[in-house]
Motif scaffolding. Structure first.
Motif, PDB file in Angstrom:
ATOM      1  N   VAL A  88       0.825  -1.222   0.000  1.00 15.69           N
ATOM      2  CA  VAL A  88       0.000   0.000   0.000  1.00 15.69           C
ATOM      3  C   VAL A  88       0.853   1.265   0.000  1.00 15.69           C
ATOM      4  CG1 VAL A  88      -1.905  -1.168   1.146  1.00 15.69           C
ATOM      5  CG2 VAL A  88      -0.229   0.039   2.533  1.00 15.69           C
ATOM      6  N   LYS A  89       2.189   1.079   0.013  1.00 14.03           N
ATOM      7  CA  LYS A  89       3.129   2.197   0.000  1.00 14.03           C
ATOM      8  C   LYS A  89       2.797   3.208   1.095  1.00 14.03           C
ATOM      9  CE  LYS A  89       5.690   5.175  -3.116  1.00 14.03           C
ATOM     10  NZ  LYS A  89       5.650   6.036  -4.312  1.00 14.03           N
ATOM     11  N   ASN A  90       2.657   2.681   2.292  1.00 13.16           N
ATOM     12  CA  ASN A  90       2.305   3.507   3.453  1.00 13.16           C
ATOM     13  C   ASN A  90       3.085   3.006   4.661  1.00 13.16           C
ATOM     14  OD1 ASN A  90       1.084   4.751   5.684  1.00 13.16           O
ATOM     15  ND2 ASN A  90      -0.915   4.800   4.697  1.00 13.16           N
ATOM     16  N   PRO A  91       3.965   3.824   5.236  1.00 11.08           N
ATOM     17  CA  PRO A  91       4.786   3.377   6.368  1.00 11.08           C
ATOM     18  C   PRO A  91       3.988   3.132   7.643  1.00 11.08           C
ATOM     19  CG  PRO A  91       5.105   5.723   5.987  1.00 11.08           C
ATOM     20  CD  PRO A  91       4.287   5.215   4.848  1.00 11.08           C
ATOM     21  N   LEU A  92       2.732   3.570   7.685  1.00 12.18           N
ATOM     22  CA  LEU A  92       1.899   3.354   8.867  1.00 12.18           C
ATOM     23  C   LEU A  92       1.012   2.124   8.732  1.00 12.18           C
ATOM     24  CD1 LEU A  92       0.838   7.030   9.680  1.00 12.18           C
ATOM     25  CD2 LEU A  92       2.663   5.675  10.716  1.00 12.18           C
ATOM     26  N   ALA A  93       1.158   1.399   7.640  1.00 16.55           N
ATOM     27  CA  ALA A  93       0.368   0.174   7.462  1.00 16.55           C
ATOM     28  C   ALA A  93       0.912  -0.919   8.377  1.00 16.55           C
ATOM     29  CB  ALA A  93       0.437  -0.282   6.012  1.00 16.55           C
ATOM     30  N   ASP A  94       0.015  -1.786   8.840  1.00 20.13           N
ATOM     31  CA  ASP A  94       0.417  -2.944   9.630  1.00 20.13           C
ATOM     32  C   ASP A  94      -0.395  -4.143   9.150  1.00 20.13           C
ATOM     33  OD1 ASP A  94      -2.086  -2.747  10.743  1.00 20.13           O
ATOM     34  OD2 ASP A  94      -1.406  -2.517  12.809  1.00 20.13           O
ATOM     35  N   PRO A  95      -0.182  -5.344   9.685  1.00 21.59           N
ATOM     36  CA  PRO A  95      -0.885  -6.524   9.176  1.00 21.59           C
ATOM     37  C   PRO A  95      -2.411  -6.434   9.202  1.00 21.59           C
ATOM     38  CG  PRO A  95       0.955  -7.202  10.522  1.00 21.59           C
ATOM     39  CD  PRO A  95       0.865  -5.708  10.639  1.00 21.59           C
ATOM     40  N   TYR A  96      -2.944  -5.497   9.973  1.00 22.70           N
ATOM     41  CA  TYR A  96      -4.400  -5.431  10.091  1.00 22.70           C
ATOM     42  C   TYR A  96      -4.999  -4.193   9.417  1.00 22.70           C
ATOM     43  CZ  TYR A  96      -3.197  -8.890  13.602  1.00 22.70           C
ATOM     44  OH  TYR A  96      -2.673  -9.989  14.239  1.00 22.70           O
ATOM     45  N   ILE A  97      -4.171  -3.500   8.601  1.00 31.37           N
ATOM     46  CA  ILE A  97      -4.595  -2.215   8.037  1.00 31.37           C
ATOM     47  C   ILE A  97      -5.758  -2.345   7.067  1.00 31.37           C
ATOM     48  CG2 ILE A  97      -2.971  -2.284   6.103  1.00 31.37           C
ATOM     49  CD1 ILE A  97      -3.928   0.844   8.116  1.00 31.37           C
ATOM     50  N   LEU A  98      -5.875  -3.458   6.365  1.00 27.66           N
ATOM     51  CA  LEU A  98      -6.889  -3.577   5.313  1.00 27.66           C
ATOM     52  C   LEU A  98      -8.199  -4.163   5.831  1.00 27.66           C
ATOM     53  CD1 LEU A  98      -4.663  -4.796   2.346  1.00 27.66           C
ATOM     54  CD2 LEU A  98      -5.356  -2.480   2.933  1.00 27.66           C
ATOM     55  N   GLY A  99      -8.558  -3.821   7.062  1.00 26.91           N
ATOM     56  CA  GLY A  99      -9.826  -4.276   7.623  1.00 26.91           C
ATOM     57  C   GLY A  99      -9.788  -5.684   8.163  1.00 26.91           C
ATOM     58  N   ILE A 100      -8.615  -6.303   8.154  1.00 28.96           N
ATOM     59  CA  ILE A 100      -8.521  -7.700   8.569  1.00 28.96           C
ATOM     60  C   ILE A 100      -8.815  -7.860  10.053  1.00 28.96           C
ATOM     61  CG2 ILE A 100      -6.963  -9.693   8.697  1.00 28.96           C
ATOM     62  CD1 ILE A 100      -5.539  -8.479   6.226  1.00 28.96           C
ATOM     63  N   SER A 101      -8.379  -6.898  10.872  1.00 27.75           N
ATOM     64  CA  SER A 101      -8.656  -6.976  12.307  1.00 27.75           C
ATOM     65  C   SER A 101     -10.153  -6.906  12.581  1.00 27.75           C
ATOM     66  CB  SER A 101      -7.948  -5.843  13.050  1.00 27.75           C
ATOM     67  OG  SER A 101      -8.387  -4.588  12.570  1.00 27.75           O
ATOM     68  N   SER A 102     -10.842  -6.051  11.841  1.00 25.95           N
ATOM     69  CA  SER A 102     -12.296  -5.937  12.032  1.00 25.95           C
ATOM     70  C   SER A 102     -13.005  -7.205  11.579  1.00 25.95           C
ATOM     71  CB  SER A 102     -12.827  -4.736  11.247  1.00 25.95           C
ATOM     72  OG  SER A 102     -12.280  -3.544  11.737  1.00 25.95           O
ATOM     73  N   GLY A 103     -12.510  -7.835  10.500  1.00 17.87           N
ATOM     74  CA  GLY A 103     -13.091  -9.097  10.051  1.00 17.87           C
ATOM     75  C   GLY A 103     -12.902 -10.200  11.081  1.00 17.87           C
ATOM     76  N   ALA A 104     -11.702 -10.270  11.667  1.00 21.48           N
ATOM     77  CA  ALA A 104     -11.439 -11.255  12.708  1.00 21.48           C
ATOM     78  C   ALA A 104     -12.292 -10.985  13.940  1.00 21.48           C
ATOM     79  CB  ALA A 104      -9.957 -11.226  13.080  1.00 21.48           C
ATOM     80  N   SER A 105     -12.428  -9.713  14.288  1.00 22.32           N
ATOM     81  CA  SER A 105     -13.252  -9.333  15.440  1.00 22.32           C
ATOM     82  C   SER A 105     -14.716  -9.728  15.233  1.00 22.32           C
ATOM     83  CB  SER A 105     -13.148  -7.825  15.670  1.00 22.32           C
ATOM     84  OG  SER A 105     -14.031  -7.406  16.679  1.00 22.32           O
ATOM     85  N   LEU A 106     -15.229  -9.502  14.017  1.00 23.53           N
ATOM     86  CA  LEU A 106     -16.612  -9.879  13.712  1.00 23.53           C
ATOM     87  C   LEU A 106     -16.785 -11.391  13.807  1.00 23.53           C
ATOM     88  CD1 LEU A 106     -19.469  -9.238  12.775  1.00 23.53           C
ATOM     89  CD2 LEU A 106     -18.629  -9.229  10.403  1.00 23.53           C
ATOM     90  N   GLY A 107     -15.828 -12.151  13.284  1.00 22.89           N
ATOM     91  CA  GLY A 107     -15.899 -13.606  13.369  1.00 22.89           C
ATOM     92  C   GLY A 107     -15.918 -14.089  14.803  1.00 22.89           C
TER      93      GLY A 107
END
Length: 344
Positions: A88-107
């Motif tokens: 994503v060419k963003n130094p503030l991105a982390d493994p959960y930046i693309l909504g993955i943490s929210s998807g895991a939380s919903l699950g």
């Protein structure tokens, strides 16, 4: 290059020593000789075990699985953080930046409060977290490809949109169920823990993380191009679109198994990439191996602290990492600066 090789060797030695030391620390006093003796016997059938059966159980069935899982999770989160920041060419991105943490939380919310997935077995909460994380990753990929080929901006916007949707549904489920104990369980799961580590899960998780890490170590040229941007890469004869899709699928699988095994452990995928870039620049040929080893060491000792910092209880590892990591991260960024996507 000699500094890089020397640092790699030093970190490998520290990792090996950390494994032995981490297993000795706890309520039961165990020596490093006993730890390595049991490891050599169990893995290679070398030597004899003179340790008591109780200590063998503590070492091999409780502490050793936690340590190995910490290596896998720390390594995975660090590598995924480096790759995501390039994608994503963003130094503030982390493994959960693309909504993955929210998807895991919903699950996890669906599993804990509504009992969905209970038929999947005792690890159904982790499995539902995995399904949520991986599903959202795929949806982000599909959404970012609508109306044209995906790029770093569309990926970020798609991730933010789906993250908001998942968070809204999670909040709605929490509101309508009004289950205080369930909410407490969700909060604890979201804070992350390695307490459920066992050899059966590790035998499934470790190969995925290890193979994924090795794969990205071979992709350093493409990852370096991603930092330069799509326009530059096209002029150099490389179309990044296909690589982004492949990398996102692989990182999503890695994140999914991490979420399944340890819940949500944040911040590692943000701080470790920054540390290795400050030390070695932005060449992925160097920073992926160093980041993997450093992430493993970091999480091993974070897990040890979570077990011993308060006697008789275990502090969620995500809290500790944020408390210790955030000030260190701020300090590093104040003292030094580095280019992200510039010259290596």
């Amino acid at each position: 290059m000699p500094i890089y090789i020397g640092t790699s060797l030093v970190l490998l030695i520290i990792l090996i020593l950390s494994i032995g030391l981490a297993v000795t620390i706890g309520s039961v006093n165990i020596s490093m000789k006993e730890v390595y003796g049991i490891i050599l016997y169990k893995l290679f059938n070398i030597g004899e075990i003179s340790t008591s059966a109780a200590k063998i159980d503590v070492i091999w069935l409780i502490r050793m699985p936690r340590t190995v899982l910490a290596i896998a999770v720390g390594m995975g989160l660090s590598v995924i953080g480096i790759v995501m920041q390039a994608i994503v060419k963003n130094p503030l991105a982390d493994p959960y930046i693309l909504g993955i943490s929210s998807g895991a939380s919903l699950g996890a919310t669906l599993a804990i409060l509504l009992g969905i997935g209970a038929s999947l077995g005792s690890s159904y909460i982790g499995i539902m977290g995995f399904i949520g994380a991986f599903s959202i990753s795929m949806l982000v990929l599909m959404l970012s490809n609508i109306g044209g080929r995906t790029n770093s901006v569309k990926l970020l916007l798609s991730g933010m949109a789906l993250s908001s949707v998942c968070s809204a549904f999670s909040s709605f489920i929490v509101y309508i169920t009004n289950d205080s104990q369930g909410m407490k369980n969700i909060s604890f799961w979201l804070m992350g823990s390695l307490a459920g580590a066992n050899w059966n899960e590790i035998s499934f998780i470790l190969p995925i993380i290890f193979i994924g890490t090795l794969f990205f170590m071979t992709q350093y040229r493409t990852l370096n191009l991603m930092l330069l941007g799509d326009e530059v890469s096209v002029t150099l004869g490389t179309d990044l679109h296909r690589f982004r899709i492949i990398y996102l699928i692989i990182t999503s699988l890695m994140i999914g198994v991490i979420v399944y095994s340890s819940g949500m452990i944040g911040f590692i995928g943000l701080i470790i990439p920054h540390i290795v870039r400050i030390l070695f620049g932005t060449d992925h040929k160097k920073i992926i191996p160093i980041g993997a080893i450093l992430g493993a060491i970091f999480l091993i000792w974070a897990d040890v602290l979570s077990r011993i910092i308060i006697k008789g209880t275990e502090v969620p590892i995500g809290i500790l990492i944020s408390m210790v990591g955030a000030p260190c991260f701020v300090s590093l960024m104040i003292k030094k600066s580095y280019g992200f996507g510039g010259s290596n």
